[in-house]
Write a protein that holds these residues in place. Structure first.
Motif, mmCIF file in Angstrom:
data_model
loop_
_atom_site.group_PDB
_atom_site.id
_atom_site.type_symbol
_atom_site.label_atom_id
_atom_site.label_comp_id
_atom_site.label_asym_id
_atom_site.label_seq_id
_atom_site.Cartn_x
_atom_site.Cartn_y
_atom_site.Cartn_z
ATOM 1 N N PRO A 1 14.028 -10.214 -2.662
ATOM 2 C CA PRO A 1 14.744 -9.693 -1.487
ATOM 3 C C PRO A 1 14.308 -8.278 -1.147
ATOM 4 N N VAL A 2 14.521 -7.906 0.106
ATOM 5 C CA VAL A 2 14.308 -6.545 0.571
ATOM 6 C C VAL A 2 15.669 -5.987 0.989
ATOM 7 N N PHE A 3 15.962 -4.759 0.552
ATOM 8 C CA PHE A 3 17.239 -4.125 0.833
ATOM 9 C C PHE A 3 17.027 -2.913 1.733
ATOM 10 N N HIS A 4 18.123 -2.462 2.368
ATOM 11 C CA HIS A 4 18.064 -1.223 3.144
ATOM 12 C C HIS A 4 17.555 -0.097 2.240
ATOM 13 N N GLY A 5 16.598 0.675 2.729
ATOM 14 C CA GLY A 5 16.052 1.786 1.956
ATOM 15 C C GLY A 5 14.811 1.440 1.164
ATOM 16 N N ASP A 6 14.474 0.145 1.058
ATOM 17 C CA ASP A 6 13.226 -0.227 0.387
ATOM 18 C C ASP A 6 12.040 0.159 1.263
ATOM 19 N N THR A 7 10.934 0.504 0.615
ATOM 20 C CA THR A 7 9.699 0.802 1.336
ATOM 21 C C THR A 7 8.714 -0.330 1.093
ATOM 22 N N VAL A 8 8.183 -0.863 2.181
ATOM 23 C CA VAL A 8 7.280 -2.014 2.122
ATOM 24 C C VAL A 8 5.833 -1.544 2.293
ATOM 25 N N PHE A 9 4.954 -2.072 1.441
ATOM 26 C CA PHE A 9 3.513 -1.845 1.515
ATOM 27 C C PHE A 9 2.840 -3.202 1.657
ATOM 28 N N ALA A 10 1.680 -3.256 2.323
ATOM 29 C CA ALA A 10 1.030 -4.548 2.553
ATOM 30 C C ALA A 10 -0.473 -4.463 2.343
ATOM 31 N N GLU A 11 -1.044 -5.593 1.927
ATOM 32 C CA GLU A 11 -2.493 -5.723 1.785
ATOM 33 C C GLU A 11 -2.912 -7.122 2.214
ATOM 34 N N SER A 12 -4.162 -7.245 2.636
ATOM 35 C CA SER A 12 -4.708 -8.539 3.060
ATOM 36 C C SER A 12 -5.996 -8.826 2.316
ATOM 37 N N GLU A 13 -6.153 -10.068 1.892
ATOM 38 C CA GLU A 13 -7.381 -10.532 1.243
ATOM 39 C C GLU A 13 -8.047 -11.574 2.132
ATOM 40 N N VAL A 14 -9.352 -11.427 2.347
ATOM 41 C CA VAL A 14 -10.096 -12.397 3.158
ATOM 42 C C VAL A 14 -10.347 -13.637 2.306
ATOM 43 N N VAL A 15 -9.805 -14.757 2.758
ATOM 44 C CA VAL A 15 -9.900 -16.015 2.015
ATOM 45 C C VAL A 15 -11.082 -16.854 2.498
ATOM 46 N N SER A 16 -11.305 -16.875 3.803
ATOM 47 C CA SER A 16 -12.432 -17.640 4.348
ATOM 48 C C SER A 16 -12.749 -17.140 5.750
#
Length: 199
Positions: free
Chosen positions: A121-136
């Motif tokens: 779960p994500v709660f108020h005040g959480d900081t989200v980071f993201a990454e992407s991997e090339v699959v094809s």
């Protein structure tokens, strides 16, 4: 003699006064084109984003999500989580948005979002980071100006917990058909802002 001394002193205090001040257009980040993607590459998208209560309540109300887990604190306090959860569709939209700078600035279409999983779960005040991997990646016989790139998008909270994963498949413009320039980067109409003739 006094005047000469003052002139020399002024010159020494501003050593760059004789340097050219000509301006020039410099290309910024134009995003990746189809040719720039290699299978196995991982892009850690810049910046994290802290999720606020306003984000959650606003999207929940706008999309008419009637699950009280997102907007009723008294109800949520009695659940196993003890507080409201951030709407999962907000987390998806945030992570996808964070990936655009590296993956789909030059996309002509998003063909699909598959295998979407909320891992934590994500709660108020959480900081989200993201990454992407090339699959094809693959070219199209029917369209020579674009190619299809499949990526796996992963989002984490500030503790390093995986909160979301999904597969994202944009159709991305090829560099040879894009003609990027400093004067007309992605999203800018022709003739707006500083032009080469202004430099």
């Amino acid at each position: 003699m006094t005047d000469d001394t003052e002139t020399d002193s002024d010159s020494d205090s501003n050593p760059n006064q004789n340097e050219s001040t000509d301006k020039q257009l410099i290309s910024g980040w134009h995003g990746r084109y189809y040719e720039d993607f290699d299978v196995g590459d991982v892009y850690k998208h810049p910046f994290g984003r802290t999720v606020t209560e306003t984000d959650n309540v606003w999207l929940t109300n706008v999309t008419m999500n009637l699950n009280p887990m997102h907007f009723n604190e008294a109800y949520a306090a009695e659940t196993e989580f003890g507080e409201r959860l951030v709407d999962g569709t907000f987390v998806i939209a945030l992570a996808v948005g964070m990936s655009v700078i590296d993956v789909s600035v030059n996309a002509t279409a998003n063909l699909g979002y598959d295998n979407i999983r909320h891992h934590n779960p994500v709660f108020h005040g959480d900081t989200v980071f993201a990454e992407s991997e090339v699959v094809s990646k693959r070219e199209l016989e029917s369209r020579d100006h674009v190619g299809i790139v499949e990526t796996e998008l992963r989002a984490y909270n500030q503790h390093g917990d995986l909160v979301l994963s999904l597969e994202r498949t944009p159709m991305v413009l090829k560099r040879s058909h894009a003609e990027p320039s400093a004067a007309e980067p992605p999203g800018w109409p022709e003739g707006i802002g500083t032009q080469p003739e202004d430099c």
